[in-house]
Design a protein around this motif. Structure first.
Motif, PDB file in Angstrom:
ATOM      1  N   GLY A  52     -38.095 -23.269 -80.292  1.00  0.00           N
ATOM      2  CA  GLY A  52     -38.901 -22.091 -79.985  1.00  0.00           C
ATOM      3  C   GLY A  52     -38.644 -20.898 -80.879  1.00  0.00           C
ATOM      4  O   GLY A  52     -39.156 -19.808 -80.624  1.00  0.00           O
ATOM      5  N   ILE A  53     -37.853 -21.086 -81.948  1.00  0.00           N
ATOM      6  CA  ILE A  53     -37.566 -20.006 -82.892  1.00  0.00           C
ATOM      7  C   ILE A  53     -38.541 -20.110 -84.059  1.00  0.00           C
ATOM      8  O   ILE A  53     -38.600 -21.150 -84.727  1.00  0.00           O
ATOM      9  N   PRO A  54     -39.313 -19.070 -84.350  1.00  0.00           N
ATOM     10  CA  PRO A  54     -40.267 -19.161 -85.456  1.00  0.00           C
ATOM     11  C   PRO A  54     -39.562 -19.194 -86.809  1.00  0.00           C
ATOM     12  O   PRO A  54     -38.412 -18.762 -86.931  1.00  0.00           O
ATOM     13  N   ASP A  55     -40.261 -19.714 -87.820  1.00  0.00           N
ATOM     14  CA  ASP A  55     -39.742 -19.643 -89.181  1.00  0.00           C
ATOM     15  C   ASP A  55     -40.577 -18.644 -89.968  1.00  0.00           C
ATOM     16  O   ASP A  55     -41.435 -17.950 -89.431  1.00  0.00           O
ATOM     17  N   TRP A  95     -31.921  -9.380 -79.343  1.00  0.00           N
ATOM     18  CA  TRP A  95     -30.716 -10.206 -79.217  1.00  0.00           C
ATOM     19  C   TRP A  95     -30.664 -11.035 -77.944  1.00  0.00           C
ATOM     20  O   TRP A  95     -30.270 -12.209 -77.969  1.00  0.00           O
ATOM     21  N   SER A  96     -31.036 -10.454 -76.835  1.00  0.00           N
ATOM     22  CA  SER A  96     -30.950 -11.174 -75.566  1.00  0.00           C
ATOM     23  C   SER A  96     -31.732 -12.486 -75.625  1.00  0.00           C
ATOM     24  O   SER A  96     -31.240 -13.540 -75.193  1.00  0.00           O
ATOM     25  N   ARG A  97     -32.938 -12.428 -76.176  1.00  0.00           N
ATOM     26  CA  ARG A  97     -33.757 -13.641 -76.280  1.00  0.00           C
ATOM     27  C   ARG A  97     -33.228 -14.577 -77.362  1.00  0.00           C
ATOM     28  O   ARG A  97     -33.110 -15.780 -77.160  1.00  0.00           O
ATOM     29  N   VAL A 128     -29.394 -19.391 -88.976  1.00  0.00           N
ATOM     30  CA  VAL A 128     -28.370 -18.432 -88.559  1.00  0.00           C
ATOM     31  C   VAL A 128     -28.265 -18.357 -87.035  1.00  0.00           C
ATOM     32  O   VAL A 128     -27.729 -17.398 -86.488  1.00  0.00           O
ATOM     33  N   ASP A 129     -28.765 -19.403 -86.352  1.00  0.00           N
ATOM     34  CA  ASP A 129     -28.934 -19.360 -84.897  1.00  0.00           C
ATOM     35  C   ASP A 129     -27.809 -20.009 -84.103  1.00  0.00           C
ATOM     36  O   ASP A 129     -27.870 -20.064 -82.871  1.00  0.00           O
ATOM     37  N   ASN A 130     -26.797 -20.562 -84.771  1.00  0.00           N
ATOM     38  CA  ASN A 130     -25.606 -21.115 -84.106  1.00  0.00           C
ATOM     39  C   ASN A 130     -25.883 -22.393 -83.308  1.00  0.00           C
ATOM     40  O   ASN A 130     -25.013 -22.875 -82.591  1.00  0.00           O
ATOM     41  N   LEU A 131     -27.081 -22.983 -83.429  1.00  0.00           N
ATOM     42  CA  LEU A 131     -27.458 -24.081 -82.539  1.00  0.00           C
ATOM     43  C   LEU A 131     -26.717 -25.385 -82.847  1.00  0.00           C
ATOM     44  O   LEU A 131     -26.526 -26.198 -81.945  1.00  0.00           O
ATOM     45  N   HIS A 132     -26.299 -25.601 -84.084  1.00  0.00           N
ATOM     46  CA  HIS A 132     -25.495 -26.808 -84.368  1.00  0.00           C
ATOM     47  C   HIS A 132     -24.163 -26.743 -83.620  1.00  0.00           C
ATOM     48  O   HIS A 132     -23.716 -27.745 -83.045  1.00  0.00           O
ATOM     49  N   ILE A 182     -40.104 -12.659 -80.908  1.00  0.00           N
ATOM     50  CA  ILE A 182     -38.885 -12.778 -81.708  1.00  0.00           C
ATOM     51  C   ILE A 182     -39.247 -13.148 -83.135  1.00  0.00           C
ATOM     52  O   ILE A 182     -40.233 -13.825 -83.395  1.00  0.00           O
ATOM     53  N   ARG A 183     -38.454 -12.669 -84.085  1.00  0.00           N
ATOM     54  CA  ARG A 183     -38.610 -13.034 -85.489  1.00  0.00           C
ATOM     55  C   ARG A 183     -37.528 -14.045 -85.850  1.00  0.00           C
ATOM     56  O   ARG A 183     -36.581 -14.245 -85.090  1.00  0.00           O
TER      57      ARG A 183
END
Length: 303
Positions: A52-55, A95-97, A128-132, A182-183
């Motif tokens: 759900g994070i856009p590129d 940040w919260s989202r 840069v989303d820490n998901l790994h 969100i960006r």
């Protein structure tokens, strides 16, 4: 439509149009994985869009297609107090989202490939989303840094982004800290009126300038990161690129160097990439759909 299907569809709103995975895709990808023992994986925004994070660049759904906004350049951040204040205000609201996004099937597949089946030498991520790390992967190099740390440009101290959020909340008690929009790097659009009363944080140690530990546009990847990447390229026996168009040279360089060393290269990405002409295998499909159809337990029994 079931609730679970609605949730899946909502998480894919930033995934561009694509064709379904076919049997030939599965065979080519399975054959590639079978031959790998020390697989180096490069991941891009095309895997995080499935959370759900856009590129930035995806056709029709990326930030550039939906907005005239462009990422803040490093030199402007350094030189302009107003640019820094605007950046931190937008980052605070987003940040919260941004920090609530969860790993998807691609992250979990790569975790299992590393920890259970021991086929992964390292994961290099442009995200840069820490998901790994959230998924449980261990050997991860964050090529462009992470939004979950903040660095002081004066004394080099590092801080948790959650700690800085608490500081920002204390400094700006009347500002709403949530947003549905969100960006890619976690900030949002705000009006000048929203920004003008915002109070920026400074380093708790030296009162220097604080910056997310992210490689901004126009900024160089740290030399120690480049050295770590080169070590992994030399060590691996194959390179797999997932969800990256290789638009930035820091990513393209990995593909070029691995090919120079004659390492087999496979790319899975919706749409063209700058590495298509040197790839041994190119699958232009959604990463999550492809990997969901691969049974690692069956595949690895064949080795």
């Amino acid at each position: 439509m079931s609730l679970s299907q609605k949730l899946i569809n909502n998480s894919l709103i930033f995934v561009p149009k694509h064709n379904p995975v076919c049997e030939a895709d599965l065979k080519h990808f399975s054959d590639f994985l079978l031959r790998c023992k020390r697989l180096l994986i490069l991941t891009g925004a095309g895997i995080s869009t499935e959370s759900g994070i856009p590129d930035y660049r995806s056709d029709g759904v990326g930030l550039y297609a939906r907005s005239n906004s462009r990422p803040l350049q490093y030199q402007i951040f350094i030189k302009s107090y107003e640019a820094r204040r605007r950046y931190w205000a937008r980052n605070y609201v987003g940040w919260s989202r941004f920090s609530s996004f969860q790993p998807n099937g691609v992250h979990l597949f790569l975790r299992d490939l590393e920890l259970e089946y021991h086929k992964v030498s390292s994961i290099i991520t442009q995200n840069v989303d820490n998901l790994h790390f959230e998924a449980g992967s261990k050997r991860v190099i964050e090529l462009h840094g992470t939004g979950f740390r903040v660095v002081c440009l004066g004394c080099d101290m590092m801080f948790s982004r959650h700690y800085i959020q608490d500081m920002l909340k204390f400094l700006n008690p009347n500002m709403i800290e949530t947003s549905q929009y969100i960006r890619p790097d976690g900030d949002v659009e705000l009006s000048d009126d929203d920004v003008k009363e915002f109070t920026m944080p400074t380093c708790p140690s030296c009162h220097g300038i604080l910056k997310p530990d992210i490689v901004f546009f126009g900024e160089n990847v740290p030399k120690e990161t480049t050295r770590a990447v080169d070590k992994e390229i030399n060590f691996c026996d194959s390179l797999l690129i997932l969800g990256s168009s290789l638009s930035t040279y820091s990513g393209l360089r990995i593909a070029l160097k691995s090919k120079e060393l004659r390492k087999p290269l496979a790319i899975v990405n919706i749409g063209p990439t700058r590495g298509d002409n040197i790839a041994d295998i190119k699958i232009g499909k959604r990463c999550g759909e492809l990997l969901s159809k691969i049974s690692l337990s069956k595949l690895c029994r064949l080795v």
